[in-house]
Design a protein around this motif. Structure first.
Motif, PDB file in Angstrom:
ATOM      1  N   UNK A  26       1.741   9.222  -2.228  1.00  0.00           N
ATOM      2  CA  UNK A  26       1.632   7.878  -2.797  1.00  0.00           C
ATOM      3  C   UNK A  26       0.188   7.494  -3.081  1.00  0.00           C
ATOM      4  N   UNK A  27      -0.722   7.823  -2.146  1.00  0.00           N
ATOM      5  CA  UNK A  27      -2.141   7.531  -2.375  1.00  0.00           C
ATOM      6  C   UNK A  27      -2.664   8.335  -3.561  1.00  0.00           C
ATOM      7  N   UNK A  28      -2.276   9.602  -3.631  1.00  0.00           N
ATOM      8  CA  UNK A  28      -2.726  10.448  -4.737  1.00  0.00           C
ATOM      9  C   UNK A  28      -2.209   9.910  -6.062  1.00  0.00           C
ATOM     10  N   UNK A  29      -0.937   9.554  -6.100  1.00  0.00           N
ATOM     11  CA  UNK A  29      -0.351   9.002  -7.327  1.00  0.00           C
ATOM     12  C   UNK A  29      -1.059   7.709  -7.714  1.00  0.00           C
ATOM     13  N   UNK A  30      -1.318   6.850  -6.745  1.00  0.00           N
ATOM     14  CA  UNK A  30      -2.020   5.593  -6.985  1.00  0.00           C
ATOM     15  C   UNK A  30      -3.399   5.858  -7.601  1.00  0.00           C
ATOM     16  N   UNK A  31      -4.137   6.776  -7.023  1.00  0.00           N
ATOM     17  CA  UNK A  31      -5.490   7.080  -7.512  1.00  0.00           C
ATOM     18  C   UNK A  31      -5.431   7.632  -8.937  1.00  0.00           C
ATOM     19  N   UNK A  32      -4.568   8.600  -9.180  1.00  0.00           N
ATOM     20  CA  UNK A  32      -4.525   9.235 -10.498  1.00  0.00           C
ATOM     21  C   UNK A  32      -4.019   8.277 -11.576  1.00  0.00           C
ATOM     22  N   UNK A  33      -3.003   7.494 -11.267  1.00  0.00           N
ATOM     23  CA  UNK A  33      -2.533   6.510 -12.250  1.00  0.00           C
ATOM     24  C   UNK A  33      -3.604   5.461 -12.523  1.00  0.00           C
ATOM     25  N   UNK A  34      -4.312   5.055 -11.491  1.00  0.00           N
ATOM     26  CA  UNK A  34      -5.370   4.056 -11.664  1.00  0.00           C
ATOM     27  C   UNK A  34      -6.507   4.609 -12.515  1.00  0.00           C
ATOM     28  N   UNK A  35      -6.866   5.874 -12.309  1.00  0.00           N
ATOM     29  CA  UNK A  35      -7.889   6.508 -13.155  1.00  0.00           C
ATOM     30  C   UNK A  35      -7.403   6.603 -14.600  1.00  0.00           C
ATOM     31  N   UNK A  41       0.826  -1.211   0.000  1.00  0.00           N
ATOM     32  CA  UNK A  41       0.000   0.000   0.000  1.00  0.00           C
ATOM     33  C   UNK A  41       0.862   1.264   0.000  1.00  0.00           C
ATOM     34  N   UNK A  42       0.343   2.343  -0.533  1.00  0.00           N
ATOM     35  CA  UNK A  42       1.075   3.612  -0.476  1.00  0.00           C
ATOM     36  C   UNK A  42       1.376   3.985   0.973  1.00  0.00           C
ATOM     37  N   UNK A  43       2.488   4.685   1.165  1.00  0.00           N
ATOM     38  CA  UNK A  43       2.941   5.021   2.512  1.00  0.00           C
ATOM     39  C   UNK A  43       2.521   6.412   2.960  1.00  0.00           C
ATOM     40  N   UNK A  44       2.151   7.277   2.016  1.00  0.00           N
ATOM     41  CA  UNK A  44       1.839   8.660   2.385  1.00  0.00           C
ATOM     42  C   UNK A  44       0.805   9.245   1.423  1.00  0.00           C
ATOM     43  N   UNK A  45       0.408  10.496   1.687  1.00  0.00           N
ATOM     44  CA  UNK A  45      -0.618  11.149   0.851  1.00  0.00           C
ATOM     45  C   UNK A  45      -0.198  11.231  -0.607  1.00  0.00           C
TER      46      UNK A  45
END
Length: 165
Positions: free
Chosen positions: A48-57, A42-46
């Motif tokens: 990382x979560x933001x990057x995960x969400x945007x790349x996934x979209x 899982x992403x470790x920080x905000x």
């Protein structure tokens, strides 16, 4: 967004269509659970979560465009991203990269503009056809064009295979 832009690419990906993301609520916890369920860290920080969400979209956009091309038998030359997502420069660039196509972002208020244009079409004879409506919209609405970074094409193809868990 600046931190997300420099976060490591493809560190974690999710399927935005997964049922676990439908209801509102604590998305970081759900993203982390999805990552663990699919064997990802899982992403470790905000960022990382933001990057995960945007790349996934962006991968979701790629998948939808590829499906549309396959089903229609027609090619796509440009992706139009409208609404609130058109304001997110990183999402627009990642979508261009993922799709390998230019992205034209805007108008932001596409729904309201569409409503106004339909009414204008009814009331103004010079806007009676779709070509005239499109020309009017293009002349009055700011848009921004994002070009794909070709160096990323292979990485996106590989990420698209991973992102659907």
């Amino acid at each position: 967004m600046a931190a997300a832009a420099t976060a490591p690419p493809f560190a974690a990906l999710v399927d935005p269509d997964d049922p676990s993301f439908v209801a509102p609520g604590d998305m970081p916890t759900r993203i982390a659970a999805y990552c663990r369920r699919t064997g990802q860290r899982p992403p470790a920080d905000r960022a990382g979560f933001t990057r995960c969400i945007l790349e996934s979209l962006a991968i979701g956009h790629r998948s939808a465009i590829m499906d549309a091309m396959r089903l229609s038998g027609r090619g796509v030359d440009v992706v139009h991203l409208v609404g609130g997502g058109a304001r997110n420069e990183l999402l627009c660039q990642l979508t261009a990269d993922a799709c390998g196509l230019p992205v034209v972002a805007g108008p932001v208020e596409a729904t309201a503009l569409g409503n106004v244009l339909v009414q204008a079409r009814r009331d103004h004879p010079r806007l009676a056809d779709r070509t005239a409506l499109r020309a009017f919209a293009a002349a009055t609405q700011p848009v921004h064009r994002y070009e794909p970074r070709r160096a990323d094409a292979h990485a996106w193809a590989a990420a698209a295979r991973v992102g659907r868990g």
